[in-house]
Design a protein around this motif. Structure first.
Motif, PDB file in Angstrom:
ATOM      1  N   LEU A  39      18.409   7.981 -52.159  1.00  0.00           N
ATOM      2  CA  LEU A  39      18.084   8.299 -50.773  1.00  0.00           C
ATOM      3  C   LEU A  39      17.019   7.313 -50.322  1.00  0.00           C
ATOM      4  CD1 LEU A  39      18.349  10.367 -48.379  1.00  0.00           C
ATOM      5  CD2 LEU A  39      16.382  11.555 -49.394  1.00  0.00           C
ATOM      6  N   ALA A  40      17.268   6.604 -49.239  1.00  0.00           N
ATOM      7  CA  ALA A  40      16.298   5.668 -48.677  1.00  0.00           C
ATOM      8  C   ALA A  40      15.969   6.144 -47.265  1.00  0.00           C
ATOM      9  CB  ALA A  40      16.853   4.248 -48.658  1.00  0.00           C
ATOM     10  N   VAL A  41      14.764   6.645 -47.092  1.00  0.00           N
ATOM     11  CA  VAL A  41      14.371   7.271 -45.830  1.00  0.00           C
ATOM     12  C   VAL A  41      13.795   6.230 -44.868  1.00  0.00           C
ATOM     13  CG1 VAL A  41      12.861   8.969 -44.748  1.00  0.00           C
ATOM     14  CG2 VAL A  41      13.909   9.468 -46.970  1.00  0.00           C
ATOM     15  N   THR A  42      14.306   6.214 -43.660  1.00  0.00           N
ATOM     16  CA  THR A  42      13.744   5.426 -42.563  1.00  0.00           C
ATOM     17  C   THR A  42      13.296   6.391 -41.479  1.00  0.00           C
ATOM     18  OG1 THR A  42      15.220   3.543 -43.000  1.00  0.00           O
ATOM     19  CG2 THR A  42      14.227   3.671 -40.808  1.00  0.00           C
ATOM     20  N   PHE A  43      12.065   6.276 -41.028  1.00  0.00           N
ATOM     21  CA  PHE A  43      11.637   7.178 -39.960  1.00  0.00           C
ATOM     22  C   PHE A  43      11.229   6.384 -38.722  1.00  0.00           C
ATOM     23  CE2 PHE A  43       8.149   6.660 -42.974  1.00  0.00           C
ATOM     24  CZ  PHE A  43       7.027   6.382 -42.189  1.00  0.00           C
ATOM     25  N   THR A  44      11.571   6.923 -37.584  1.00  0.00           N
ATOM     26  CA  THR A  44      11.303   6.281 -36.306  1.00  0.00           C
ATOM     27  C   THR A  44       9.887   6.632 -35.840  1.00  0.00           C
ATOM     28  OG1 THR A  44      11.979   8.126 -34.878  1.00  0.00           O
ATOM     29  CG2 THR A  44      13.727   6.677 -35.724  1.00  0.00           C
ATOM     30  N   PRO A  45       9.382   5.921 -34.836  1.00  0.00           N
ATOM     31  CA  PRO A  45       8.179   6.414 -34.165  1.00  0.00           C
ATOM     32  C   PRO A  45       8.504   7.753 -33.489  1.00  0.00           C
ATOM     33  CG  PRO A  45       8.681   4.137 -33.544  1.00  0.00           C
ATOM     34  CD  PRO A  45       9.876   4.663 -34.266  1.00  0.00           C
ATOM     35  N   GLY A  46       7.475   8.477 -33.086  1.00  0.00           N
ATOM     36  CA  GLY A  46       7.712   9.721 -32.380  1.00  0.00           C
ATOM     37  C   GLY A  46       8.435   9.484 -31.065  1.00  0.00           C
ATOM     38  N   VAL A  47       9.419  10.301 -30.758  1.00  0.00           N
ATOM     39  CA  VAL A  47      10.142  10.217 -29.490  1.00  0.00           C
ATOM     40  C   VAL A  47      10.041  11.568 -28.784  1.00  0.00           C
ATOM     41  CG1 VAL A  47      11.721   8.444 -30.348  1.00  0.00           C
ATOM     42  CG2 VAL A  47      12.349  10.845 -30.562  1.00  0.00           C
ATOM     43  N   VAL A  48      10.191  11.551 -27.486  1.00  0.00           N
ATOM     44  CA  VAL A  48      10.007  12.760 -26.680  1.00  0.00           C
ATOM     45  C   VAL A  48      11.314  13.119 -26.000  1.00  0.00           C
ATOM     46  CG1 VAL A  48       8.694  13.860 -24.829  1.00  0.00           C
ATOM     47  CG2 VAL A  48       7.597  12.147 -26.277  1.00  0.00           C
ATOM     48  N   SER A  49      11.745  14.362 -26.160  1.00  0.00           N
ATOM     49  CA  SER A  49      12.925  14.858 -25.463  1.00  0.00           C
ATOM     50  C   SER A  49      12.568  15.163 -24.014  1.00  0.00           C
ATOM     51  CB  SER A  49      13.436  16.130 -26.142  1.00  0.00           C
ATOM     52  OG  SER A  49      14.406  16.775 -25.343  1.00  0.00           O
ATOM     53  N   GLY A  71      16.574   9.179 -28.038  1.00  0.00           N
ATOM     54  CA  GLY A  71      15.218   8.676 -28.190  1.00  0.00           C
ATOM     55  C   GLY A  71      15.109   7.629 -29.278  1.00  0.00           C
ATOM     56  N   ALA A  72      15.830   7.832 -30.390  1.00  0.00           N
ATOM     57  CA  ALA A  72      15.791   6.870 -31.490  1.00  0.00           C
ATOM     58  C   ALA A  72      16.363   5.525 -31.056  1.00  0.00           C
ATOM     59  CB  ALA A  72      16.560   7.420 -32.686  1.00  0.00           C
ATOM     60  N   ARG A  73      17.440   5.557 -30.299  1.00  0.00           N
ATOM     61  CA  ARG A  73      18.034   4.303 -29.808  1.00  0.00           C
ATOM     62  C   ARG A  73      17.053   3.574 -28.897  1.00  0.00           C
ATOM     63  NH1 ARG A  73      22.736   7.850 -29.515  1.00  0.00           N
ATOM     64  NH2 ARG A  73      24.157   7.243 -31.218  1.00  0.00           N
ATOM     65  N   GLY A  74      16.329   4.336 -28.068  1.00  0.00           N
ATOM     66  CA  GLY A  74      15.338   3.721 -27.201  1.00  0.00           C
ATOM     67  C   GLY A  74      14.217   3.055 -27.976  1.00  0.00           C
ATOM     68  N   ALA A  75      13.989   3.531 -29.201  1.00  0.00           N
ATOM     69  CA  ALA A  75      12.947   2.944 -30.054  1.00  0.00           C
ATOM     70  C   ALA A  75      13.503   1.859 -30.969  1.00  0.00           C
ATOM     71  CB  ALA A  75      12.295   4.034 -30.897  1.00  0.00           C
ATOM     72  N   GLY A  76      14.802   1.540 -30.810  1.00  0.00           N
ATOM     73  CA  GLY A  76      15.385   0.451 -31.574  1.00  0.00           C
ATOM     74  C   GLY A  76      16.104   0.850 -32.847  1.00  0.00           C
ATOM     75  N   GLU A  78      19.524   2.781 -34.457  1.00  0.00           N
ATOM     76  CA  GLU A  78      20.866   3.283 -34.172  1.00  0.00           C
ATOM     77  C   GLU A  78      21.239   4.333 -35.206  1.00  0.00           C
ATOM     78  OE1 GLU A  78      23.950   4.748 -33.211  1.00  0.00           O
ATOM     79  OE2 GLU A  78      23.320   3.216 -31.744  1.00  0.00           O
ATOM     80  N   PRO A  79      21.260   5.621 -34.838  1.00  0.00           N
ATOM     81  CA  PRO A  79      21.559   6.686 -35.810  1.00  0.00           C
ATOM     82  C   PRO A  79      22.908   6.544 -36.507  1.00  0.00           C
ATOM     83  CG  PRO A  79      20.599   7.604 -33.822  1.00  0.00           C
ATOM     84  CD  PRO A  79      20.875   6.156 -33.525  1.00  0.00           C
ATOM     85  N   ASN A  80      23.870   5.949 -35.819  1.00  0.00           N
ATOM     86  CA  ASN A  80      25.191   5.813 -36.428  1.00  0.00           C
ATOM     87  C   ASN A  80      25.208   4.832 -37.598  1.00  0.00           C
ATOM     88  OD1 ASN A  80      26.460   7.676 -34.757  1.00  0.00           O
ATOM     89  ND2 ASN A  80      26.877   6.133 -33.175  1.00  0.00           N
ATOM     90  N   ASN A  81      24.125   4.107 -37.795  1.00  0.00           N
ATOM     91  CA  ASN A  81      24.039   3.194 -38.933  1.00  0.00           C
ATOM     92  C   ASN A  81      23.538   3.888 -40.196  1.00  0.00           C
ATOM     93  OD1 ASN A  81      24.914   1.042 -37.352  1.00  0.00           O
ATOM     94  ND2 ASN A  81      22.834   0.370 -36.837  1.00  0.00           N
ATOM     95  N   PHE A  82      23.289   5.183 -40.101  1.00  0.00           N
ATOM     96  CA  PHE A  82      22.745   5.931 -41.233  1.00  0.00           C
ATOM     97  C   PHE A  82      23.711   7.038 -41.646  1.00  0.00           C
ATOM     98  CE2 PHE A  82      19.233   4.006 -39.028  1.00  0.00           C
ATOM     99  CZ  PHE A  82      18.389   3.581 -40.037  1.00  0.00           C
ATOM    100  N   ASP A  83      23.707   7.374 -42.927  1.00  0.00           N
ATOM    101  CA  ASP A  83      24.594   8.423 -43.438  1.00  0.00           C
ATOM    102  C   ASP A  83      24.171   9.803 -42.954  1.00  0.00           C
ATOM    103  OD1 ASP A  83      26.254   6.693 -44.966  1.00  0.00           O
ATOM    104  OD2 ASP A  83      24.726   6.623 -46.534  1.00  0.00           O
ATOM    105  N   PHE A  84      22.847  10.029 -42.849  1.00  0.00           N
ATOM    106  CA  PHE A  84      22.324  11.334 -42.453  1.00  0.00           C
ATOM    107  C   PHE A  84      21.262  11.144 -41.383  1.00  0.00           C
ATOM    108  CE2 PHE A  84      23.532  11.667 -46.955  1.00  0.00           C
ATOM    109  CZ  PHE A  84      24.474  12.676 -46.870  1.00  0.00           C
ATOM    110  N   VAL A  85      21.130  12.140 -40.524  1.00  0.00           N
ATOM    111  CA  VAL A  85      20.131  12.132 -39.462  1.00  0.00           C
ATOM    112  C   VAL A  85      19.367  13.447 -39.512  1.00  0.00           C
ATOM    113  CG1 VAL A  85      19.736  12.077 -36.977  1.00  0.00           C
ATOM    114  CG2 VAL A  85      21.505  10.622 -37.980  1.00  0.00           C
ATOM    115  N   THR A  86      18.044  13.351 -39.571  1.00  0.00           N
ATOM    116  CA  THR A  86      17.191  14.536 -39.591  1.00  0.00           C
ATOM    117  C   THR A  86      16.204  14.475 -38.438  1.00  0.00           C
ATOM    118  OG1 THR A  86      17.341  14.748 -41.996  1.00  0.00           O
ATOM    119  CG2 THR A  86      15.495  15.837 -40.929  1.00  0.00           C
ATOM    120  N   VAL A  87      16.117  15.551 -37.684  1.00  0.00           N
ATOM    121  CA  VAL A  87      15.139  15.665 -36.610  1.00  0.00           C
ATOM    122  C   VAL A  87      13.975  16.500 -37.124  1.00  0.00           C
ATOM    123  CG1 VAL A  87      14.717  16.438 -34.253  1.00  0.00           C
ATOM    124  CG2 VAL A  87      16.961  15.524 -34.876  1.00  0.00           C
ATOM    125  N   MET A  88      12.770  15.993 -36.990  1.00  0.00           N
ATOM    126  CA  MET A  88      11.568  16.694 -37.426  1.00  0.00           C
ATOM    127  C   MET A  88      10.744  17.057 -36.186  1.00  0.00           C
ATOM    128  SD  MET A  88      10.632  14.086 -40.549  1.00  0.00           S
ATOM    129  CE  MET A  88       9.178  14.981 -41.057  1.00  0.00           C
TER     130      MET A  88
END
Length: 335
Positions: A39-49, A71-76, A78-88
């Motif tokens: 598992l290789a975790v990449t985390f984005t900067p904080g984004v606001v809904s 929000g993640a796309r706006g921060a650069g 692309e979620p579709n490039n990852f196997d899993f997506v987690t919202v914290m």
């Protein structure tokens, strides 16, 4: 973060702690899979809904992930490039600490970011359901389906397994030591079909520990129960909890259906009522926790399954903790 709890106050976790947590998630994944998966975790900067924190209680997980992905796309990213997506998030009005799609890509962690919650939800993404417990008042039969009076979660106690992270047990013990069970690992291909013994005849079988990254060979036994609904016992040997002398010297039993997705693994207490203690402490999954602490079948003791006419006896243990540590179990039609 949300429109009614924007950044920086709404940030659920700072970068330093996020780096620590990501390392723990990755360590669990690597350890429990025997290094077969990473598992290789990449985390984005904080984004606001654009929506408020309470909106998603009605809209659900799909909407939360979709808006977070914008929000993640706006921060650069692309979620579709990852196997899993987690919202914290911080508190978003949900009653849970975590939620995930079983066999799907997405999950949500709310105010709870340790191994206990994260790797439980990631287990769902891999295809695992909850790890449960057979909660029965019977004094001698661990497979009894007798319900306990005024206990609505009896006999099937969801989340009640004492050792797998797919339970809801809490505290510091739910860390990298809380390996998925043998049946769970088989379901997600972290245990191969050649790495458990399917017991069909009398014999003596060696099984190595399930909960060490470098363990090799047979790491589980499947034994027939003679029960139509749940036809298999799965036997695990666990040693990661170094101070738990009972567990390290016993066979830990799970009871399963043919179809894993039916209700996952159902942990059994092989010494029912031996250490019966407080019930109803915390969530329902903590019911009977005192009794679970000596739930394994100790070396030298025999369990007889009358429906399949099988005697099961752990008869010895050898090797230090590590790849050569294991115990030997005899399964026979003779006492």
């Amino acid at each position: 973060a949300f429109s009614d709890d924007p950044l920086p106050v709404g940030l659920p976790i700072d970068d330093t702690l996020m780096t620590t947590r990501a390392g723990q998630w990755e360590e669990y994944w690597r350890e429990v899979s025997y290094g077969r998966s990473t598992l290789a975790v990449t985390f984005t900067p904080g984004v606001v809904s654009a929506s408020s924190s309470t909106t998603y209680s009605a809209l659900g997980l799909s909407a939360l992930i979709a808006d977070a992905s914008i929000g993640a796309r706006g921060a650069g990213f692309e979620p579709n490039n990852f196997d899993f997506v987690t919202v914290m998030t911080k508190n978003s009005g949900h009653s849970y600490a975590g939620l995930a799609f079983v066999g799907g890509r997405g999950s949500h962690l709310q105010n709870s970011f340790g191994v206990r919650t994260a790797n439980h939800e990631f287990g769902h993404n891999l295809g695992l359901v909850h790890a449960n417990y057979n909660y029965t008042p019977h004094p001698t039969d661990p497979t009894s389906q007798d319900p306990i009076l005024n206990e609505p979660e009896s006999p099937h106690n969801e989340y009640g397994h004492y050792y797998s992270v797919q339970s809801a047990q809490g505290g510091s013990r739910m860390d990298v030591r809380a390996h998925y069970s043998a049946r769970e690992k088989l379901h997600i291909d972290w245990l191969k079909s050649t790495e458990f013994a399917d017991v069909q005849s009398s014999g003596t079988y060696r099984v190595n520990q399930i909960d060490h990254m470098d363990s090799k060979g047979v790491r589980g036994l499947r034994i027939p129960t003679g029960d139509a609904a749940r036809p298999h016992y799965w036997i695990n040997f666990r040693t990661a909890y170094a101070t738990d002398e009972w567990l390290k010297n016993s066979a830990q039993f799970d009871w399963t259906r043919d179809n894993y997705n039916g209700d996952g693994v159902l942990m059994l207490d092989m010494t029912p009522q031996s250490n019966d203690g407080p019930h109803g402490r915390g969530g329902s999954w903590t019911n009977d926790n005192n009794d679970k602490q000596d739930s394994g079948l100790l070396i030298g003791r025999t369990y007889y399954e009358s429906r399949s006419d099988v005697y099961m006896t752990p008869i010895g243990k050898g090797g230090a903790r590590g790849p050569t540590n294991g115990w030997t179990c005899r399964s026979t039609s003779d006492p």
